[in-house]
Motif scaffolding. Structure first.
Motif, mmCIF file in Angstrom:
data_model
loop_
_atom_site.group_PDB
_atom_site.id
_atom_site.type_symbol
_atom_site.label_atom_id
_atom_site.label_comp_id
_atom_site.label_asym_id
_atom_site.label_seq_id
_atom_site.Cartn_x
_atom_site.Cartn_y
_atom_site.Cartn_z
ATOM 1 N N GLU A 78 -3.785 -1.099 10.216
ATOM 2 C CA GLU A 78 -3.113 -2.115 9.394
ATOM 3 C C GLU A 78 -1.649 -1.799 9.108
ATOM 4 O O GLU A 78 -0.967 -2.586 8.451
ATOM 5 C CB GLU A 78 -3.860 -2.268 8.055
ATOM 6 C CG GLU A 78 -5.228 -2.921 8.206
ATOM 7 C CD GLU A 78 -6.074 -2.778 6.943
ATOM 8 O OE1 GLU A 78 -7.255 -3.129 7.013
ATOM 9 O OE2 GLU A 78 -5.551 -2.319 5.910
ATOM 10 N N ASP B 85 -2.363 6.158 -5.606
ATOM 11 C CA ASP B 85 -3.300 6.217 -4.482
ATOM 12 C C ASP B 85 -3.715 7.676 -4.291
ATOM 13 O O ASP B 85 -3.080 8.428 -3.545
ATOM 14 C CB ASP B 85 -2.606 5.657 -3.228
ATOM 15 C CG ASP B 85 -3.518 5.641 -2.009
ATOM 16 O OD1 ASP B 85 -4.730 5.899 -2.150
ATOM 17 O OD2 ASP B 85 -2.999 5.383 -0.903
ATOM 18 N N ALA C 3 -5.559 8.132 -0.111
ATOM 19 C CA ALA C 3 -6.768 7.675 0.586
ATOM 20 C C ALA C 3 -6.635 6.254 1.118
ATOM 21 O O ALA C 3 -7.008 5.967 2.259
ATOM 22 C CB ALA C 3 -7.967 7.772 -0.364
ATOM 23 N N LYS C 4 -6.077 5.338 0.285
ATOM 24 C CA LYS C 4 -5.978 3.937 0.741
ATOM 25 C C LYS C 4 -4.970 3.799 1.874
ATOM 26 O O LYS C 4 -5.161 3.016 2.798
ATOM 27 C CB LYS C 4 -5.555 3.039 -0.434
ATOM 28 C CG LYS C 4 -6.669 2.807 -1.431
ATOM 29 C CD LYS C 4 -6.180 1.924 -2.555
ATOM 30 C CE LYS C 4 -7.136 1.945 -3.720
ATOM 31 N NZ LYS C 4 -6.441 1.614 -4.978
ATOM 32 N N TYR C 5 -3.892 4.574 1.749
ATOM 33 C CA TYR C 5 -2.873 4.529 2.804
ATOM 34 C C TYR C 5 -3.471 4.981 4.130
ATOM 35 O O TYR C 5 -3.298 4.344 5.169
ATOM 36 C CB TYR C 5 -1.684 5.423 2.412
ATOM 37 C CG TYR C 5 -0.604 5.462 3.460
ATOM 38 C CD1 TYR C 5 0.372 4.475 3.509
ATOM 39 C CD2 TYR C 5 -0.559 6.480 4.412
ATOM 40 C CE1 TYR C 5 1.360 4.489 4.482
ATOM 41 C CE2 TYR C 5 0.417 6.507 5.393
ATOM 42 C CZ TYR C 5 1.371 5.513 5.423
ATOM 43 O OH TYR C 5 2.342 5.535 6.381
ATOM 44 N N LEU C 6 -4.224 6.083 4.082
ATOM 45 C CA LEU C 6 -4.807 6.624 5.322
ATOM 46 C C LEU C 6 -5.886 5.702 5.876
ATOM 47 O O LEU C 6 -6.024 5.548 7.094
ATOM 48 C CB LEU C 6 -5.341 8.034 5.066
ATOM 49 C CG LEU C 6 -4.217 9.053 4.794
ATOM 50 C CD1 LEU C 6 -4.788 10.380 4.320
ATOM 51 C CD2 LEU C 6 -3.349 9.247 6.035
ATOM 52 N N LYS C 7 -6.612 5.069 4.954
ATOM 53 C CA LYS C 7 -7.628 4.112 5.400
ATOM 54 C C LYS C 7 -6.958 2.945 6.147
ATOM 55 O O LYS C 7 -7.424 2.509 7.209
ATOM 56 C CB LYS C 7 -8.404 3.595 4.185
ATOM 57 C CG LYS C 7 -9.671 2.866 4.551
ATOM 58 C CD LYS C 7 -10.465 2.474 3.297
ATOM 59 C CE LYS C 7 -11.423 1.366 3.648
ATOM 60 N NZ LYS C 7 -11.659 0.451 2.536
ATOM 61 N N ALA C 8 -5.849 2.476 5.587
ATOM 62 C CA ALA C 8 -5.109 1.377 6.227
ATOM 63 C C ALA C 8 -4.581 1.819 7.594
ATOM 64 O O ALA C 8 -4.600 1.056 8.556
ATOM 65 C CB ALA C 8 -3.964 0.920 5.323
ATOM 66 N N ARG D 176 -5.946 4.083 9.612
ATOM 67 C CA ARG D 176 -7.052 4.161 10.582
ATOM 68 C C ARG D 176 -7.542 2.775 10.990
ATOM 69 O O ARG D 176 -8.024 2.589 12.098
ATOM 70 C CB ARG D 176 -8.212 4.972 10.001
ATOM 71 C CG ARG D 176 -7.833 6.421 9.808
ATOM 72 C CD ARG D 176 -8.939 7.416 10.049
ATOM 73 N NE ARG D 176 -8.343 8.748 10.137
ATOM 74 C CZ ARG D 176 -7.996 9.481 9.072
ATOM 75 N NH1 ARG D 176 -8.236 9.038 7.842
ATOM 76 N NH2 ARG D 176 -7.426 10.657 9.243
ATOM 77 N N ALA D 177 -7.382 1.812 10.076
ATOM 78 C CA ALA D 177 -7.811 0.452 10.400
ATOM 79 C C ALA D 177 -6.757 -0.274 11.235
ATOM 80 O O ALA D 177 -6.908 -1.447 11.566
ATOM 81 C CB ALA D 177 -8.098 -0.319 9.118
ATOM 82 N N LYS E 59 0.833 -1.220 0.000
ATOM 83 C CA LYS E 59 0.000 0.000 0.000
ATOM 84 C C LYS E 59 0.864 1.265 0.000
ATOM 85 O O LYS E 59 0.561 2.235 -0.692
ATOM 86 C CB LYS E 59 -0.922 -0.006 1.225
ATOM 87 C CG LYS E 59 -2.094 -0.946 1.030
ATOM 88 C CD LYS E 59 -2.934 -1.078 2.289
ATOM 89 C CE LYS E 59 -3.987 -2.165 2.090
ATOM 90 N NZ LYS E 59 -4.193 -2.978 3.293
#
Lengths: 214, 266
Positions: free
Chosen positions: B263, B249, B253-258, B260-261, B240
């Motif tokens: 991950e 990306d 967005a995907k990095y930040l989503k990961a 917050r999850a 990611k």
């Protein structure tokens, strides 16, 4: 009498230049080339093999030691005469038919050569009859078979059967290896030995040739 | 968009082999669901390790896997008969893993593949063995893409595998495959490039750090698919992060989503 410990040390470190220097030094001081070969060089590569087996040394380090060994052999070999020039045994090795993988098999070849054996490397994708022919023409006492795929493992069995059919099985030991190959499989197909890595392969090869594994 | 093929259902893995031998459907189903949750876009199914049982094992795996995942499967076998059988039993167009330029293998696979609507992994392997130079890899990629076009495969359906070889046995192997991937990216627009990661680290300690660093470098060179373990959080974090650094990306967005999850390790 030269101290062979430093020769072994620089060999294990894979320091080619230092090894050449030490070997020449020992020769100049009157050491017997056969003794240098057996007690320093082959003994040193035995340690390399053991350390590879136990995970203390890694493939690039083993390759460095083997390169240094080759340089030392080039100095020593021309000096061996008569009985001293004889290799400890002859080996035919190859990857079985239908399988093109040869990295592991080449590592084993290198370790066998470093153990003082005369090795006939037939390459990869070798048919059973080619193995039999090479065993006959070289008079080798050991056959090493490699397969890296579950789909080509049955070809190891076929090759062993071809050796039996040819009538020379009683004078040839067979050792097998490769990622999917196990000791149980080796036993099942009637091989004499199995080796999990290049380090243990050299040890097993010498034991088989010496008749100490039955 | 990077394509992650989940590698876990492979009978060379001891735990999976045990589950297949015991016909333990729950274990397999849980595993593939976890892979899908972690982002796998294909689930690789390899039933080759129990010699003599491949057809039956493959059949059983297809039966238990398909009801619990929505992503398509990657049918992994060198045997065209097993692949043909499996192809008839999948609900979504699969990825076929794999074909090569080895004459016997290509000729055996060609009749089955002709006109099929599936993706295919194409190995840069021919009868002369493993490639020895970057140029050789690129030439084999060009040849196999051309030959697959003859069977009706568009470039978008082909996943070229440049064949990763260990850096421990030849220090140049890493640079060779990286150069080849860059060249294939330029020479064969529209084709996908896939590989397995773990060969690179054979014979060295701490293999995981080598594998993930290699993934990052390969992605920079043009790799857009990989056969990997989607449950390896350290690895997917590198994936990611690399996508973000390569501009794939938007707004990170995907990095930040990961993040917050939870991950992203470290």
């Amino acid at each position: 009498m030269t101290d062979f410990t430093t020769i072994m040390e620089v060999l294990i470190e894979g320091d080619e230049a230092a090894l050449v220097e030490r070997v020449n030094e020992a020769l100049n001081q009157g050491s017997d080339p056969r003794e240098i070969l057996d007690q320093a060089l082959i003994a040193g590569m035995d340690i390399v093999g053991e350390r590879m087996e136990t995970g203390e040394m890694f493939i690039p380090e083993v390759l460095m030691a083997a390169r240094a060994m080759n340089a030392a052999l080039e100095i020593i070999k021309p000096l061996l005469t008569g009985a001293g020039a004889r290799a400890a045994g002859k080996v035919v090795i190859g990857t079985v038919k239908g399988d093109l993988h040869d990295i592991g098999k080449n590592l084993v070849t290198m370790m066998l050569e470093s153990a003082g054996l005369e090795v006939y490397n037939l390459g990869a994708d070798v048919a059973p009859e080619q193995f039999v022919e090479a065993l006959k023409s070289t008079g080798a006492g050991l056959l090493c078979l490699s397969a890296l795929l579950t789909t080509t493992m049955p070809m190891i069995r076929e090759t062993v059967e071809a050796v039996v059919q040819s009538g020379i099985r009683n004078r040839v030991k067979i050792m097998v290896g490769g990622a999917p190959v196990t000791e149980a499989f080796a036993r099942e197909i009637g091989a004499d030995g199995y080796a999990a890595d290049a380090g243990s392969a050299a040890k097993m090869a010498k034991a088989l040739l010496a008749g100490s594994v039955v | 968009m990077f394509c992650m093929v989940g590698e876990r259902i492979n009978t060379t893995r001891k735990r999976v082999q045990q589950a297949v031998a015991d016909r333990d459907a729950a274990y397999i189903q849980q595993d593939v669901q976890a892979q899908q949750q972690c982002g796998a876009q294909y689930i690789d199914i390899n039933a080759g390790a129990r010699i003599g049982h491949e057809t039956k094992d493959m059949q059983w795996l297809l039966e238990v896997v398909q009801p619990v995942v929505t992503v398509p499967l990657c049918l992994d076998s060198p045997d065209p008969k097993v692949l043909a059988m499996a192809y008839e039993r999948v609900q979504k167009p699969p990825m076929i893993n794999s074909i090569s330029l080895e004459k016997a293998r290509f000729d055996a696979m060609a009749p089955f593949l002709e006109g099929k609507k599936c993706k295919i992994v194409a190995l840069c392997l021919d009868d002369s063995g493993l490639p020895k130079t970057a140029l050789q890899i690129v030439q084999r990629a060009e040849t196999i893409v051309m030959r697959l076009a003859g069977l009706g495969f568009s470039r978008d359906a082909v996943y070229v595998d440049p064949l990763v070889q260990p850096v421990s046995t030849d220090t140049k192997n890493g640079a060779m495959v990286l150069e080849a991937v860059s060249e294939i990216r330029k020479a064969l627009a529209g084709v996908h490039i896939i590989c397995g990661l773990s060969n690179i680290s054979y014979g060295l300690p701490k293999r995981k750090i080598i594998n993930r660093t290699f993934l990052s470098l390969m992605m920079a060179a043009g790799l857009d698919a990989a056969i990997l373990d989607p449950l390896d959080a350290d690895l997917t974090a590198v994936l990611k992060t690399t996508q973000m650094l390569l501009g794939q990306d938007l707004y990170c967005a995907k990095y930040l989503k990961a993040f917050r999850a939870g991950e992203l390790p470290g």
